[in-house]
Design a protein around this motif. Structure first.
Motif, PDB file in Angstrom:
ATOM      1  N   SER A  63     -29.549  66.569  84.376  1.00  0.00           N
ATOM      2  CA  SER A  63     -30.223  67.919  84.409  1.00  0.00           C
ATOM      3  C   SER A  63     -31.489  67.789  84.588  1.00  0.00           C
ATOM      4  O   SER A  63     -32.395  66.857  84.444  1.00  0.00           O
ATOM      5  CB  SER A  63     -29.971  68.618  82.941  1.00  0.00           C
ATOM      6  N   GLY A  64     -32.534  69.084  85.176  1.00  0.00           N
ATOM      7  CA  GLY A  64     -33.377  68.772  85.956  1.00  0.00           C
ATOM      8  C   GLY A  64     -34.788  68.044  84.649  1.00  0.00           C
ATOM      9  O   GLY A  64     -35.422  67.879  84.778  1.00  0.00           O
ATOM     10  N   GLY A  65     -34.326  69.105  83.016  1.00  0.00           N
ATOM     11  CA  GLY A  65     -35.087  68.406  82.169  1.00  0.00           C
ATOM     12  C   GLY A  65     -34.586  67.060  81.842  1.00  0.00           C
ATOM     13  O   GLY A  65     -35.133  66.368  81.197  1.00  0.00           O
ATOM     14  N   MET A  66     -33.302  66.647  82.157  1.00  0.00           N
ATOM     15  CA  MET A  66     -33.260  65.114  81.837  1.00  0.00           C
ATOM     16  C   MET A  66     -33.706  64.613  82.969  1.00  0.00           C
ATOM     17  O   MET A  66     -34.707  63.557  82.573  1.00  0.00           O
ATOM     18  CB  MET A  66     -31.356  64.375  81.946  1.00  0.00           C
ATOM     19  N   ARG A  67     -34.161  64.797  83.767  1.00  0.00           N
ATOM     20  CA  ARG A  67     -34.660  64.395  85.133  1.00  0.00           C
ATOM     21  C   ARG A  67     -36.551  63.918  84.784  1.00  0.00           C
ATOM     22  O   ARG A  67     -36.583  62.926  85.297  1.00  0.00           O
ATOM     23  CB  ARG A  67     -34.663  64.738  85.888  1.00  0.00           C
ATOM     24  N   GLN A  68     -36.372  65.095  84.593  1.00  0.00           N
ATOM     25  CA  GLN A  68     -38.598  65.142  83.840  1.00  0.00           C
ATOM     26  C   GLN A  68     -38.755  63.956  82.526  1.00  0.00           C
ATOM     27  O   GLN A  68     -39.839  63.406  83.072  1.00  0.00           O
ATOM     28  CB  GLN A  68     -38.804  66.226  83.522  1.00  0.00           C
ATOM     29  N   ARG A  69     -37.633  64.219  82.008  1.00  0.00           N
ATOM     30  CA  ARG A  69     -37.478  62.956  80.429  1.00  0.00           C
ATOM     31  C   ARG A  69     -37.526  61.588  81.651  1.00  0.00           C
ATOM     32  O   ARG A  69     -38.936  60.755  81.081  1.00  0.00           O
ATOM     33  CB  ARG A  69     -36.677  63.289  79.645  1.00  0.00           C
ATOM     34  N   VAL A  70     -37.140  61.261  81.867  1.00  0.00           N
ATOM     35  CA  VAL A  70     -37.320  59.603  82.517  1.00  0.00           C
ATOM     36  C   VAL A  70     -38.106  59.504  83.235  1.00  0.00           C
ATOM     37  O   VAL A  70     -39.254  58.747  83.035  1.00  0.00           O
ATOM     38  CB  VAL A  70     -36.117  60.095  84.045  1.00  0.00           C
ATOM     39  N   MET A  71     -39.061  60.796  84.374  1.00  0.00           N
ATOM     40  CA  MET A  71     -40.253  61.060  84.721  1.00  0.00           C
ATOM     41  C   MET A  71     -41.400  60.313  83.406  1.00  0.00           C
ATOM     42  O   MET A  71     -42.683  59.278  83.998  1.00  0.00           O
ATOM     43  CB  MET A  71     -40.244  62.042  85.092  1.00  0.00           C
ATOM     44  N   ILE A  72     -41.255  61.136  82.621  1.00  0.00           N
ATOM     45  CA  ILE A  72     -41.671  60.805  81.473  1.00  0.00           C
ATOM     46  C   ILE A  72     -41.892  59.241  80.833  1.00  0.00           C
ATOM     47  O   ILE A  72     -42.539  58.863  80.737  1.00  0.00           O
ATOM     48  CB  ILE A  72     -41.842  61.903  80.160  1.00  0.00           C
ATOM     49  N   ALA A  73     -40.413  58.642  81.260  1.00  0.00           N
ATOM     50  CA  ALA A  73     -40.532  57.399  80.090  1.00  0.00           C
ATOM     51  C   ALA A  73     -41.701  56.686  81.500  1.00  0.00           C
ATOM     52  O   ALA A  73     -41.854  55.736  81.068  1.00  0.00           O
ATOM     53  CB  ALA A  73     -38.532  57.116  80.527  1.00  0.00           C
ATOM     54  N   MET A  74     -40.774  56.965  82.685  1.00  0.00           N
ATOM     55  CA  MET A  74     -41.699  55.804  83.557  1.00  0.00           C
ATOM     56  C   MET A  74     -43.251  55.898  83.618  1.00  0.00           C
ATOM     57  O   MET A  74     -43.844  54.838  83.565  1.00  0.00           O
ATOM     58  CB  MET A  74     -41.007  56.626  85.129  1.00  0.00           C
ATOM     59  N   ALA A  75     -43.361  57.113  83.523  1.00  0.00           N
ATOM     60  CA  ALA A  75     -45.219  57.199  83.075  1.00  0.00           C
ATOM     61  C   ALA A  75     -45.144  56.410  81.902  1.00  0.00           C
ATOM     62  O   ALA A  75     -46.138  55.903  81.810  1.00  0.00           O
ATOM     63  CB  ALA A  75     -45.689  58.598  83.520  1.00  0.00           C
TER      64      ALA A  75
END
Ligand SMILES: Nc1ncnc2c1ncn2[C@@H]1O[C@H](COP(=O)(O)OP(=O)(O)O)[C@@H](O)[C@H]1O
Ligand SMILES: [Mg+2]
Length: 283
Positions: free
Chosen positions: A164-176
């Motif tokens: 989901s969009g929320g999950m993908r944004q969490r992935v981006m936060i993990a990456m950051a």
């Protein structure tokens, strides 16, 4: 609140060299303290993203930094360790970016590569910045990162479209957060998400910051949201910072008419925003 500064921006100006030129950031000075959440508010087009990109040295022509400094302070005030990011070569800046200062862009969740798994994209950060890390450790670290942001290590093998969009944004936060940066800049990181998911992610960021101790610059046009999550807030208008104060000062005693107008323009202020009033009272 006296915190050692992590970042000091002074007199920063950025112009888009178009016809006529756009002075998107004008003589901006700001500091971000260790472990602090600095909110950056202001209407669309006031220069928030340009400022964030300038700090990360991610601006491309026609944008040009026309003046000022962006100093990343040494850890624990170590002598001679402060660096002015505006003077670094692209290669030097590449080493600091992600490692010390990371960013989650507006719409970042749509920037994941659709043909690579989440695991491959997370691993890439380590391949580039931690080349000595072995494959097994890399996989384990990527799994732990996903767990840390509440996604679950089993998602390493998923493709972006399966999340989901929320999950993908969490992935981006993990990456950051992968390389444990000292400063995380988030540009409208939750704007595209529905309110419930937005709230969950904000809580996650808040928890991670307490756990890991990094500083945050949180950018949004939603001033009431900033009141909830920020220690201090800077309000931008037409390229300038027109007001800076603690969340409580901004809420209870905004000096600038423009800030009052921003506060007044969100009906949510009268809704379920009890949290920030309690938090505001404590800052
Ligand atoms: N590539 C560009 N060329 C010319 N002007 C630009 C460019 N990108 C942004 N701007 C202008 O710079 C100003 C600040 O934009 P921006 O930093 O995106 O604001 P915000 O993030 O607060 O919405 C706006 O007036 C915008 O139109
Ligand atoms: Mg923007």
């Amino acid at each position: 609140m006296n915190r050692d500064p992590v970042l000091s921006v002074s007199g920063l100006s950025v112009t888009y060299d178009v016809d006529p030129p756009v002075e998107a950031v004008r003589d901006v000075s700001l500091t971000v303290g260790q472990g602090e959440v600095l909110g950056l508010a202001g209407e669309s087009g006031c220069g928030k993203s340009t400022l964030a990109y300038a700090v990360q040295r991610l601006l491309r022509p026609p944008a040009e930094i026309t003046g000022g400094q962006v100093v990343l302070h040494a850890v624990d005030g170590a002598a001679g360790g402060d660096v002015d990011l505006t003077t670094l070569s692209p290669a030097e800046m590449d080493r600091l970016r992600w490692d010390q200062v990371a960013m989650v862009f507006q719409g970042a969740m749509n920037s994941l590569n659709p043909v690579l798994t989440i695991g491959a994209q997370l691993a890439d950060v380590f391949t580039r910045h931690r080349p000595a890390m072995g494959r097994a450790e890399r996989t384990a670290t990527c799994g732990a990162l996903l767990e840390m942001v509440g996604v679950g290590a089993d998602r390493l093998r998923s493709y972006p479209h399966e999340l989901s969009g929320g999950m993908r944004q969490r992935v981006m936060i993990a990456m950051a957060l992968a390389l444990r940066p000292r400063l995380l800049i988030m540009d409208e990181p939750t704007t595209a998400l529905d309110v419930l998911v937005q709230r969950e992610i904000l809580q996650e960021i808040s928890r991670l910051r307490e756990e890991l101790g990094f500083s945050v610059v949180f950018i949004t046009h939603d001033l009431p949201l900033l009141l909830e999550i920020s220690d201090r807030i800077a309000v931008m208008r037409a390229g300038r910072v027109v007001e800076v104060g603690t969340a409580s000062e901004i809420y209870h005693a905004a000096r600038h008419e423009y800030t009052k107008r921003l506060l007044g323009s969100f009906p949510s202020l009268t809704g379920d925003r009890g949290d920030f009033v309690r938090k505001g009272a404590a800052v």
